[in-house]
Design a protein around this motif. Structure first.
Motif, PDB file in Angstrom:
ATOM      1  N   PHE A 173       0.844  -1.202   0.000  1.00 17.82           N
ATOM      2  CA  PHE A 173       0.000   0.000   0.000  1.00 17.82           C
ATOM      3  C   PHE A 173       0.880   1.253   0.000  1.00 17.82           C
ATOM      4  O   PHE A 173       0.645   2.194  -0.760  1.00 17.82           O
ATOM      5  CB  PHE A 173      -0.900  -0.025   1.240  1.00 17.82           C
ATOM      6  N   LYS A 174       1.877   1.239   0.849  1.00 16.22           N
ATOM      7  CA  LYS A 174       2.799   2.376   0.946  1.00 16.22           C
ATOM      8  C   LYS A 174       3.475   2.646  -0.397  1.00 16.22           C
ATOM      9  O   LYS A 174       3.591   3.795  -0.842  1.00 16.22           O
ATOM     10  CB  LYS A 174       3.848   2.094   2.028  1.00 16.22           C
ATOM     11  N   LYS A 175       3.906   1.577  -1.042  1.00 13.97           N
ATOM     12  CA  LYS A 175       4.598   1.721  -2.325  1.00 13.97           C
ATOM     13  C   LYS A 175       3.677   2.268  -3.406  1.00 13.97           C
ATOM     14  O   LYS A 175       4.070   3.125  -4.210  1.00 13.97           O
ATOM     15  CB  LYS A 175       5.160   0.358  -2.746  1.00 13.97           C
ATOM     16  N   GLU A 176       2.433   1.796  -3.417  1.00 15.62           N
ATOM     17  CA  GLU A 176       1.497   2.208  -4.461  1.00 15.62           C
ATOM     18  C   GLU A 176       0.911   3.593  -4.215  1.00 15.62           C
ATOM     19  O   GLU A 176       0.835   4.421  -5.130  1.00 15.62           O
ATOM     20  CB  GLU A 176       0.359   1.182  -4.562  1.00 15.62           C
ATOM     21  N   VAL A 177       0.500   3.884  -2.981  1.00 14.20           N
ATOM     22  CA  VAL A 177      -0.213   5.122  -2.690  1.00 14.20           C
ATOM     23  C   VAL A 177       0.730   6.303  -2.464  1.00 14.20           C
ATOM     24  O   VAL A 177       0.456   7.433  -2.866  1.00 14.20           O
ATOM     25  CB  VAL A 177      -1.138   4.933  -1.466  1.00 14.20           C
ATOM     26  N   PHE A 178       1.877   6.034  -1.822  1.00 15.74           N
ATOM     27  CA  PHE A 178       2.798   7.125  -1.480  1.00 15.74           C
ATOM     28  C   PHE A 178       4.024   7.164  -2.384  1.00 15.74           C
ATOM     29  O   PHE A 178       5.059   7.745  -2.021  1.00 15.74           O
ATOM     30  CB  PHE A 178       3.258   6.984  -0.019  1.00 15.74           C
ATOM     31  N   SER A 179       3.941   6.560  -3.560  1.00 11.43           N
ATOM     32  CA  SER A 179       5.113   6.436  -4.432  1.00 11.43           C
ATOM     33  C   SER A 179       5.679   7.785  -4.850  1.00 11.43           C
ATOM     34  O   SER A 179       6.891   7.922  -5.067  1.00 11.43           O
ATOM     35  CB  SER A 179       4.760   5.611  -5.675  1.00 11.43           C
ATOM     36  N   ASN A 180       4.833   8.809  -4.980  1.00 13.86           N
ATOM     37  CA  ASN A 180       5.300  10.123  -5.443  1.00 13.86           C
ATOM     38  C   ASN A 180       5.553  11.109  -4.306  1.00 13.86           C
ATOM     39  O   ASN A 180       5.789  12.297  -4.555  1.00 13.86           O
ATOM     40  CB  ASN A 180       4.274  10.728  -6.418  1.00 13.86           C
ATOM     41  N   ILE A 181       5.487  10.607  -3.074  1.00 14.32           N
ATOM     42  CA  ILE A 181       5.697  11.489  -1.914  1.00 14.32           C
ATOM     43  C   ILE A 181       7.093  11.242  -1.355  1.00 14.32           C
ATOM     44  O   ILE A 181       7.423  10.122  -0.951  1.00 14.32           O
ATOM     45  CB  ILE A 181       4.624  11.224  -0.839  1.00 14.32           C
ATOM     46  N   LYS A 182       7.921  12.292  -1.358  1.00 19.66           N
ATOM     47  CA  LYS A 182       9.311  12.135  -0.922  1.00 19.66           C
ATOM     48  C   LYS A 182       9.410  11.806   0.567  1.00 19.66           C
ATOM     49  O   LYS A 182      10.180  10.939   0.966  1.00 19.66           O
ATOM     50  CB  LYS A 182      10.097  13.407  -1.228  1.00 19.66           C
ATOM     51  N   LYS A 183       8.630  12.528   1.380  1.00 17.24           N
ATOM     52  CA  LYS A 183       8.672  12.278   2.819  1.00 17.24           C
ATOM     53  C   LYS A 183       7.253  12.206   3.359  1.00 17.24           C
ATOM     54  O   LYS A 183       6.491  13.176   3.251  1.00 17.24           O
ATOM     55  CB  LYS A 183       9.453  13.383   3.539  1.00 17.24           C
ATOM     56  N   ILE A 184       6.902  11.062   3.923  1.00 15.56           N
ATOM     57  CA  ILE A 184       5.562  10.873   4.472  1.00 15.56           C
ATOM     58  C   ILE A 184       5.481  11.565   5.828  1.00 15.56           C
ATOM     59  O   ILE A 184       6.271  11.280   6.731  1.00 15.56           O
ATOM     60  CB  ILE A 184       5.231   9.379   4.607  1.00 15.56           C
ATOM     61  N   SER A 185       4.565  12.492   5.956  1.00 13.40           N
ATOM     62  CA  SER A 185       4.445  13.295   7.179  1.00 13.40           C
ATOM     63  C   SER A 185       3.092  13.066   7.837  1.00 13.40           C
ATOM     64  O   SER A 185       2.238  12.313   7.330  1.00 13.40           O
ATOM     65  CB  SER A 185       4.584  14.780   6.829  1.00 13.40           C
ATOM     66  N   LYS A 186       2.884  13.748   8.944  1.00 12.22           N
ATOM     67  CA  LYS A 186       1.584  13.708   9.618  1.00 12.22           C
ATOM     68  C   LYS A 186       0.482  14.183   8.680  1.00 12.22           C
ATOM     69  O   LYS A 186      -0.599  13.599   8.627  1.00 12.22           O
ATOM     70  CB  LYS A 186       1.637  14.573  10.878  1.00 12.22           C
ATOM     71  N   LYS A 187       0.758  15.232   7.905  1.00 13.81           N
ATOM     72  CA  LYS A 187      -0.224  15.752   6.957  1.00 13.81           C
ATOM     73  C   LYS A 187      -0.570  14.696   5.903  1.00 13.81           C
ATOM     74  O   LYS A 187      -1.732  14.574   5.497  1.00 13.81           O
ATOM     75  CB  LYS A 187       0.295  17.015   6.276  1.00 13.81           C
ATOM     76  N   THR A 188       0.430  13.932   5.475  1.00 16.68           N
ATOM     77  CA  THR A 188       0.173  12.860   4.509  1.00 16.68           C
ATOM     78  C   THR A 188      -0.814  11.854   5.070  1.00 16.68           C
ATOM     79  O   THR A 188      -1.753  11.435   4.386  1.00 16.68           O
ATOM     80  CB  THR A 188       1.484  12.138   4.145  1.00 16.68           C
ATOM     81  N   LEU A 189      -0.609  11.476   6.327  1.00 15.15           N
ATOM     82  CA  LEU A 189      -1.490  10.490   6.963  1.00 15.15           C
ATOM     83  C   LEU A 189      -2.904  11.039   7.100  1.00 15.15           C
ATOM     84  O   LEU A 189      -3.881  10.291   6.977  1.00 15.15           O
ATOM     85  CB  LEU A 189      -0.935  10.087   8.323  1.00 15.15           C
ATOM     86  N   ILE A 190      -3.025  12.341   7.358  1.00 12.99           N
ATOM     87  CA  ILE A 190      -4.352  12.961   7.453  1.00 12.99           C
ATOM     88  C   ILE A 190      -5.018  12.993   6.076  1.00 12.99           C
ATOM     89  O   ILE A 190      -6.192  12.651   5.927  1.00 12.99           O
ATOM     90  CB  ILE A 190      -4.240  14.387   8.037  1.00 12.99           C
ATOM     91  N   ASP A 191      -4.260  13.399   5.068  1.00 10.98           N
ATOM     92  CA  ASP A 191      -4.809  13.495   3.706  1.00 10.98           C
ATOM     93  C   ASP A 191      -5.283  12.140   3.180  1.00 10.98           C
ATOM     94  O   ASP A 191      -6.238  12.080   2.394  1.00 10.98           O
ATOM     95  CB  ASP A 191      -3.755  14.074   2.760  1.00 10.98           C
TER      96      ASP A 191
END
Length: 480
Positions: free
Chosen positions: A216-234
């Motif tokens: 899931f992390k690889k597919e959904v967050f593939s274009n995000i350089k650094k996963i942050s708290k805001k990423t988890l909220i979004d």
């Protein structure tokens, strides 16, 4: 963690550390944990009462529908019961009333969590620690956390699978029930130097499911350089969807398949035969690896030296699942005087052997009937304790034969040595040796090994060999 003399005291008094708890014999962090725990115990029923008074059943039902991601078939009271430990914290601290989503207007301010509204309305009358809990928890996202270490009865160390952030969490009951490698869907909240769990899913997720989270992390967050708290909220909806999927998969009976990927369903085919000798002469070629002479040596013969009773293992060379195996047994054929019986574990194999017998025996055999028993019906049947005890004793006696132990160890060790170079579906078709070349792949391989190790019982001799094989695989992968 060292606390500065002039820093606010972690007990929550508002005084400087040097003027408050620094000289006390009991640890200030432990004291703050107890005070926060007590404050939360007082706060939770107040928030629930406030929510019930201002929301009403229809709003809670709508919030549950949103939490469950609007299931097509709706939901029932059991869904609230199953997910209560995580739904209630989500409802109080994360859910926000959006007027456009409802036909009737609710008597609460929109786009603000219930706990935040309550704290604002209470003003200065709200206790300091209760207010700090609300401020620290409101809109905090849930995530998947791996247990990396435990201090049973006190705390555990968690690592966010998405962000890799690690934290020491005070959790007395949870630290007793979890083990290294377990995964929790939870929301840790930090206040000063104390981190507590403020909402956690009711299930402990086994290590093997980490692969789904990593994919899931690889597919959904593939274009995000650094996963942050805001990423988890979004991505909170997508993350919750993954949690609900894992929850359901853990509560479903696993689909049991044979080595050909066919659904397990036990078939017993019955025939009447003209002659056991003729049947044997036509069917012995189905045996792997025993030759005709070897089968005759094991058979019962009549007075004329012809076959009277014999068992033939129907099989094929090699194995699709385990390269260490020379053969795969597909079923068992029993010849007993004028009767022929075949036992197989799938409908597909039953059809295959039926065609083979028709071709090989032709007019020498007459098909009568097939008994079919599903795995569920077999498991539902009461087990005879005496028979189970006898089977255990026979298995133990078999294991005590040195030649058997040697052969099983050779087979299992060969499997694990080959495993590191076998394509694994859970690794998206990569071999473990290929997967460990990236940090994410290494995590995935580690999760597989931890799960396999978790499935063993050290007191069982076969599992002792399996653990030895897992250690060998780690050695070959450089993951000791």
């Amino acid at each position: 963690m060292k606390i500065s003399r002039n820093a606010p005291c972690p007990c929550g008094s508002g005084k400087k550390f040097k003027k408050c708890c620094m000289e006390k014999t009991s640890g200030p962090i432990d004291l703050l944990y107890r005070r926060l725990n007590d404050a939360h115990a007082r706060l939770a029923p107040k928030l629930l009462e406030y929510g019930e008074k201002n929301l009403g059943y229809l709003a809670v039902e709508a919030a549950l529908d949103e939490f469950m991601l609007w299931p097509e078939g709706g939901f029932g009271p059991e869904d609230m019961e199953k997910h209560e430990s995580i739904f209630i914290p989500w409802l109080l601290y994360n859910w926000e009333y959006a007027p456009d989503d409802y036909v009737e207007r609710l008597p609460i301010p929109p786009f603000e969590p219930i706990a935040g509204i309550y704290a604002r309305e209470q003003g200065k009358s709200l206790e300091t620690l209760e207010r700090r809990i609300v401020e620290a928890t409101v809109r905090q996202p849930f995530s998947f956390f791996e247990v990396v270490d435990t201090k049973p009865g006190n705390s555990f160390r968690l690592k966010d699978v998405f962000t890799h952030q690690e934290m020491e969490v005070f959790e007395r009951l949870g630290s007793e029930n979890t083990h290294k490698g377990d995964i929790l869907f939870a929301r840790p909240v930090s206040i000063d130097h104390v981190t507590m769990i403020m909402g956690c899913g009711p299930i402990i997720i086994p290590p093997g499911h980490k692969l789904e989270i990593l994919n899931f992390k690889k597919e959904v967050f593939s274009n995000i350089k650094k996963i942050s708290k805001k990423t988890l909220i979004d991505y909170s909806i997508e993350i919750r969807e993954l949690y609900l999927f894992i929850y359901e998969s853990l509560h479903q009976r696993p689909v049991m398949q044979n080595s050909d990927g066919e659904l397990l369903c036990f078939h017993t085919l019955h025939y009447e035969i003209e002659s056991p000798e003729i049947a044997f002469s036509k069917l012995h070629s189905l045996s792997v690896p025993d030759t005709e002479d070897q089968l005759r040596e094991q058979a019962e013969l009549d007075a004329n030296g012809n076959i009277s009773r014999v068992e033939i293992a129907w099989g094929r060379k090699g194995s699709k699942v385990n390269k260490a195996l020379d053969n795969t047994v597909l079923g068992k054929i029993f010849i007993d005087d004028k009767k022929l019986k075949v036992e197989v574990n799938s409908a597909e194999r039953a059809e295959k052997i039926k065609k083979k017998i028709k071709k090989l025996l032709a007019e020498h055999a007459v098909y009568r009937t097939t008994e079919i028993m599903s795995l569920e019906s077999m498991l539902a049947e009461p087990q005879d304790p005496a028979l189970l005890k006898q089977q255990e004793a026979e298995q133990e006696a078999l294991w005590n034969i040195p030649e058997v132990q040697e052969q099983m160890e050779e087979m299992l060790m060969s499997h694990w040595e080959n495993w590191v170079n076998m394509p694994i579906p859970a690794l998206q078709g990569k071999t473990p040796m290929q997967a460990i070349k990236t940090p994410e792949g290494r995590e995935a391989v580690e999760a597989l090994l931890v799960q396999d190790q978790r499935n063993t019982q050290p007191q069982k001799k076969m599992d002792e060999i399996t653990l030895k094989g897992i250690r060998k695989a780690r050695e070959l992968l450089g993951m000791e």
